[in-house]
Design an enzyme around this catalytic site. Structure first.
Site, PDB file in Angstrom:
ATOM      1  N   MET A   1       0.890  -0.799   0.146  1.00 54.99           N
ATOM      2  CA  MET A   1      -0.059  -0.089  -0.002  1.00 54.99           C
ATOM      3  C   MET A   1       0.923   1.597   0.356  1.00 54.99           C
ATOM      4  O   MET A   1       1.330   1.047   0.811  1.00 54.99           O
ATOM      5  CB  MET A   1      -1.533  -0.151   1.236  1.00 54.99           C
ATOM      6  CG  MET A   1      -2.087   1.265   1.491  1.00 54.99           C
ATOM      7  SD  MET A   1      -2.986   1.441  -0.145  1.00 54.99           S
ATOM      8  CE  MET A   1      -3.229   3.259  -0.332  1.00 54.99           C
TER       9      MET A   1
ATOM     10  N   ASN B   1       1.201   4.429   0.958  1.00 55.95           N
ATOM     11  CA  ASN B   1       0.663   5.852   1.922  1.00 55.95           C
ATOM     12  C   ASN B   1       1.494   6.495   1.687  1.00 55.95           C
ATOM     13  O   ASN B   1       2.265   5.737   1.384  1.00 55.95           O
ATOM     14  CB  ASN B   1       0.744   4.695   3.176  1.00 55.95           C
ATOM     15  CG  ASN B   1      -0.124   3.570   3.078  1.00 55.95           C
ATOM     16  OD1 ASN B   1      -1.727   3.532   2.815  1.00 55.95           O
ATOM     17  ND2 ASN B   1       0.504   2.965   3.793  1.00 55.95           N
TER      18      ASN B   1
ATOM     19  N   HIS C   1       6.297  -0.330  -7.897  1.00 61.16           N
ATOM     20  CA  HIS C   1       4.380  -0.077  -7.958  1.00 61.16           C
ATOM     21  C   HIS C   1       4.429   1.263  -6.684  1.00 61.16           C
ATOM     22  O   HIS C   1       3.893   2.399  -7.461  1.00 61.16           O
ATOM     23  CB  HIS C   1       3.977  -1.238  -8.273  1.00 61.16           C
ATOM     24  CG  HIS C   1       2.309  -1.058  -8.214  1.00 61.16           C
ATOM     25  ND1 HIS C   1       1.492  -1.060  -9.043  1.00 61.16           N
ATOM     26  CD2 HIS C   1       1.576  -0.606  -7.571  1.00 61.16           C
ATOM     27  CE1 HIS C   1       0.199  -0.219  -9.249  1.00 61.16           C
ATOM     28  NE2 HIS C   1       0.081  -0.405  -7.910  1.00 61.16           N
ATOM     29  N   GLU C   2       4.456   0.545  -6.004  1.00 65.46           N
ATOM     30  CA  GLU C   2       4.344   1.340  -4.694  1.00 65.46           C
ATOM     31  C   GLU C   2       4.832   2.903  -4.843  1.00 65.46           C
ATOM     32  O   GLU C   2       4.164   3.797  -4.261  1.00 65.46           O
ATOM     33  CB  GLU C   2       4.585   0.618  -3.440  1.00 65.46           C
ATOM     34  CG  GLU C   2       3.705  -0.335  -2.989  1.00 65.46           C
ATOM     35  CD  GLU C   2       2.570  -0.379  -3.863  1.00 65.46           C
ATOM     36  OE1 GLU C   2       1.626   0.217  -4.078  1.00 65.46           O
ATOM     37  OE2 GLU C   2       1.700  -1.726  -3.602  1.00 65.46           O
TER      38      GLU C   2
HETATM   39  N1  PHE Z   1      -3.170   0.361  -3.715  1.00 69.28           N
HETATM   40  C1  PHE Z   1      -2.946  -0.655  -3.501  1.00 69.28           C
HETATM   41  C2  PHE Z   1      -1.816  -0.721  -4.521  1.00 69.28           C
HETATM   42  O1  PHE Z   1      -2.312  -0.844  -5.857  1.00 69.28           O
HETATM   43  C3  PHE Z   1      -3.793  -1.599  -3.456  1.00 69.28           C
HETATM   44  C4  PHE Z   1      -3.801  -2.416  -2.559  1.00 69.28           C
HETATM   45  C5  PHE Z   1      -5.661  -1.695  -2.365  1.00 69.28           C
HETATM   46  C6  PHE Z   1      -3.970  -1.987  -0.914  1.00 69.28           C
HETATM   47  C7  PHE Z   1      -6.440  -1.705  -1.328  1.00 69.28           C
HETATM   48  C8  PHE Z   1      -4.548  -2.648   0.358  1.00 69.28           C
HETATM   49  C9  PHE Z   1      -5.785  -2.200  -0.079  1.00 69.28           C
HETATM   50  O2  PHE Z   1      -0.617  -0.366  -4.594  1.00 69.28           O
HETATM   51 ZN    ZN Z   2      -1.436   0.540  -7.076  1.00 68.42          ZN
END
Ligand code: PHE
Ligand code: ZN
Length: 876
Positions: A268, A270, A302-303
């Site tokens: 994730m 964040n 990606h993150e």
């Molecule tokens: N946004 C995250 C990603 O694609 C995926 C994700 C979605 C993680 C929902 C946790 C909960 O990198």
């Molecule tokens: Zn993503």
């Protein structure tokens, strides 16, 4: 079912938020069962929302409300309204300070959304709508706020993290400590994060192109501290790549990554504090396979890339999810392609798309990359949003070229920095920067389903003109009966009799992109002396299915000669599919099965071609998976697929045994492990050879597997050997190897997950009986999604043979597990049920049995919103 049916949310109902939150001050006092959350929100009427002062409606789920105050004045319970999932507060001023206190219970939070405990560590997951499980808030991505977060915790949780920069720390009177973090960038609540635990860290730094020094930290439990190097290297590579390819720099002084064992997804993004599933960040040569190394590189990338495509520019609403995910997957795929083998990366991605996304796009949950409606947004973190979304971005890249695309992305970031925007804004920026019209192209965002291209051709010898006729069509999908033609970039080449590419125009280009826009279009190529062989959709230039009536001879020719590596591989897959199709037919008719010698000869040739990238050789030798064959079938006959595929594998193994052995021995070098593309390719082919040899179940082959298992110094070789022993060795040997492996690695969570999935995926040992036994093993934990995915997910998604047992026991088992999981973790339950939602694809009895299992889930009483949506849509 719940008394009231969960309600559907529609894109067309979108309205701007009534109120904005300029600043968000949070204060946490961490306790396993009773964490106190205090929030101070500076709220302001949204000038864009019109006149008047409607009540302020906040989202809140599973919260114990303690107090509410407006501008310092406490409200009594009559002053506001408690809603089933929130709070409604009357408003009398256009600007005010709202203070709320509530309590939450991280220890009992098994949904892994909001604040929860993983082992002994506190962590949060807020995307998509998890923040409402922390405190009352307008939990929607178009409300962006500057967050300041104070965490108070006992001394046994020394590491306290949140987004942004640390601005203060100290001791409270009662001996606890506190840390305050401030994030200078306004963000939606879904990017909030908090971590508290007894963690160790590795530290490094990165200097950005403009000379800013960024501290990089990866936090894990002490026992995993030796498994962070690869992620750190990947992070630095990603930071450099985004500067070079997109001109994007990192924007804070610190970037943190935390590994957690309990996590619903991969990772994730964040702001400044990425949280990763341990499996997607921790690796060492002894414990992680090549696949894991590559997965980590791409997910870390990606993150990190989300910092721009997702965080700086975010989504207006969750219907726009592919805005950040499709774009970011495209970015991470290009990053991996640049760092490793481009062709192999493309083959892997397309395999996944064709096997899994195409199935989704043809199934009951099919949706466009920008859905029109949903019941539970968590169900829309799909291959369609991510992988097809990335293909749509890739098509824009193909249409505009690399330079044009960069102009478009520059404009997009410049125009929308700090904003919450839509897919439309993305396409518009691409158009405006290039002065092109993508009007028709936009249909990719609104229409679901995989288009099919039917291609025919003709050659006029006297004129020297070759004509390609392409017809496009797309089957209806839920809620969409009629589809309008798509704008499809079709990259083509034409092969002459000697296999070289012919010139396609006066400039002498040997490859061009055809712009298919009509339902049917004819493309002419002139000045040709002979009828060419078309190489269609090179590099998989669009997420479509191509049908052209190639003979097996023509496919063999393409497999040998096509200048496009992707299409060489694709020809091999079509050839194998044809063989599997013929064998299924013969099996059903009770005829003798046989494999054409030409197919075997083609494989022999590839196997002996030492000029070809070994990874590509391995990909070509890999038969299409049962899942892919099923996806390609009109009505799935599971037994016929299994018989046909096993027969071809065995035929190849027997006929080419000597060649497999030769290459195996050549490639079986003992050298220090490195996860670089060349070494990975060699291991890949070596282990493919080993696996084929063992299909024969001869002693010679199994001896090689045994000795590889014993001496392997890296997890790729060790796991590959274990897999073949499990599948082809005698029971005794298999059992001994399984327990020996476990004893050696039982303290390593990532290896244990691999060990579990090797058993659950094994057509031989992954019987339902063994799966049930595995769930009793101390290594299994129903509350841990990775373990559930390894055992139950492995069985349902990757053990085609045992899952499809004709008595339907596999389906009933999945139904039972889904019901049990729904009580613990609805997101995981709703994913796990998918294998039994595809009943319409099957023929006869199996379809009935699968539907029956699904119906039982539906009938069983109260389902979560997540599971209800998937199950009810699949029974229609
Ligand atoms: N946004 C995250 C990603 O694609 C995926 C994700 C979605 C993680 C929902 C946790 C909960 O990198
Ligand atoms: Zn993503």
């Amino acid at each position: 079912m719940k008394d009231s049916q969960p309600k559907t949310i529609y894109l067309k109902d979108y309205q701007v938020p009534d109120y904005l939150v300029d600043t968000t001050k949070l204060h946490f006092e961490l306790e396993p069962k009773a964490t106190l959350v205090k929030s101070r929100l500076s709220i302001r009427r949204n000038p864009q929302a019109g006149a008047g002062l409607p009540p302020l409606v906040l989202d809140g789920v599973e919260l114990e409300l303690l107090s509410v105050a407006v501008d310092g004045v406490p409200l009594s319970a009559e002053d506001y309204q408690v809603l089933p999932e929130g709070l409604s507060i009357p408003v009398s001023k256009a600007e005010f300070l709202l203070e709320i206190q509530n309590r939450i219970n991280p220890e009992d939070n098994t949904s892994l959304e909001g604040l929860y405990l993983s082992n002994d560590m506190y962590c949060t997951q807020c995307e998509a709508e998890g923040f409402r499980k922390i405190t009352f808030y307008p939990d929607r991505p178009d409300v962006m706020s500057k967050f300041t977060t104070t965490i108070v915790a006992p001394m046994d949780h020394p590491v306290l993290l949140s987004n942004g920069n640390e601005i203060e720390r100290g001791r409270s009177e009662d001996g606890r400590q506190f840390v305050t973090w401030e994030d200078p960038f306004a963000k939606p609540a879904y990017l909030f994060a908090l971590v508290a635990g007894d963690l160790e860290q590795v530290e490094d730094s990165f200097t950005t192109a403009s000379g800013r020094n960024v501290k990089l930290q990866i936090f894990t439990e002490a026992k995993n501290i030796g498994k962070c190097d690869h992620a750190m290297r990947s992070l630095k590579n990603a930071m450099r790549w985004d500067e070079e390819v997109y001109g994007r720099e990192y924007d804070l002084d610190i970037f943190m990554v935390v590994a957690v064992d309990h996590f619903n997804m991969g990772a994730m993004e964040n702001k400044g504090l990425n949280i990763f599933n341990s499996a997607c960040v921790l690796a060492s040569p002894e414990t992680a396979t090549d696949t894991a190394f590559q997965r980590i590189e791409s997910i870390v990338g990606h993150e990190y890339f989300h910092n721009w495509s997702g965080n700086r520019v975010t989504c207006r609403d969750w219907f726009q999810l592919s805005l950040k995910e499709g774009f970011t997957v495209f970015r991470d795929a290009e990053f991996s392609a640049d760092l490793n083998s481009r062709a192999v990366k493309r083959i892997e991605d397309v395999s996944l798309l064709r096997t899994t996304q195409f199935a989704e796009d043809a199934g009951p949950m099919a949706h466009p990359i920008r859905p029109d409606s949903y019941i539970e947004i968590s169900n829309f973190y799909t291959l369609t949003i991510y992988e097809k979304g990335a293909e749509v971005v890739r098509m824009i890249h193909t249409l505009l070229g690399a330079e044009g695309f960069r102009k478009g992305s520059d404009l997009y970031f410049e125009r929308h920095d700090g904003c919450a925007v839509t897919c439309e804004d993305f396409v518009k920026a691409m158009e405006d920067a290039n002065q092109v019209d993508l009007q028709q192209f936009r249909r990719w965002y609104s229409q679901a389903g995989t288009p099919v291209l039917d291609v025919t051709d003709s050659f006029d010898q006297s004129e020297g003109i070759y004509r390609l006729t392409i017809r496009q069509s797309c089957l209806p999908s839920p809620g969409q009966t009629e589809k309008l033609p798509f704008h499809i970039p079709v990259r083509v080449g034409l092969l002459g009799n000697d296999g070289t590419d012919l010139a396609l125009n006066e400039q002498g280009d040997t490859e061009i992109v055809l712009q298919l826009k009509e339902t049917e279009q004819v493309f002419e190529f002139s000045g040709l002396a002979e009828k060419p062989l078309p190489s269609l959709l090179r590099g998989f230039s669009a997420p479509v299915k191509v049908r052209y009536n190639y003979s097996n001879e023509q496919l063999l020719f393409l497999m040998r000669k096509d200048a496009d590596t992707f299409n060489r591989w694709d020809a091999s897959q079509r050839l194998a599919l044809n063989a599997l199709c013929d064998l299924q037919a013969a099996f059903r008719k009770g005829e003798a099965l046989k494999v054409q010698p030409s197919l075997i000869n083609a494989y022999r040739e590839v196997l002996q071609d030492t000029d070809l990238d070994p990874a590509l050789v391995a990909e070509i030798l890999q038969l299409p998976s049962e899942q892919f064959v099923a996806e390609e079938s009109v009505a799935v006959d599971a037994e016929a697929i299994i018989v046909a595929r096993e027969f071809v594998r065995k035929a190849i193994a027997v006929e080419l045994f000597a060649e497999f052995r030769k290459r195996y021995l050549e490639l079986n070098l003992s050298k220090p492990y490195s996860p670089n593309a060349i070494d990975i390719a060699q291991r890949r082919l070596k282990n493919t050879c080993l696996s084929y040899m063992c299909v024969t179940e001869t002693e010679e082959a199994l001896e090689l597997a045994k000795s590889q298992f014993e001496v392997a110094a890296n997890m790729t070789d060790s796991a590959a050997a274990l897999a073949v022993i499990i599948n082809y060795g005698e029971d005794r040997l298999a059992e001994d190897s399984i327990s020996q492996f476990y004893q050696r690695w039982e303290s390593d969570t990532q290896v244990v997950e691999l060990w579990l999935s090797q058993q659950s995926c094994s057509p031989k040992r992954g019987t339902l009986e063994n799966i049930i036994a595995l769930m009793q093993h101390p290594a299994f934990e129903m509350k841990n999604p990775n373990k559930v995915r390894s055992v139950i997910g492995g069985f349902a998604n990757r053990n085609f043979k045992q899952f499809h047992k004709s008595d339907g026991s596999g389906f009933e088992f999945v139904a039972d597990q889904v019901l049990a999981l729904d009580k613990l973790n609805p997101q995981i339950a709703a994913r796990l049920v998918i294998p039994i939602t595809r009943w319409k694809k099957y023929s006869g009895d199996l379809a009935e049995k699968m539907r029956g299992a699904l119906q039982r889930v539906s009938d069983s009483g109260e389902l979560s919103k997540d599971l209800f949506e998937v199950v009810s849509k699949s029974l229609l």
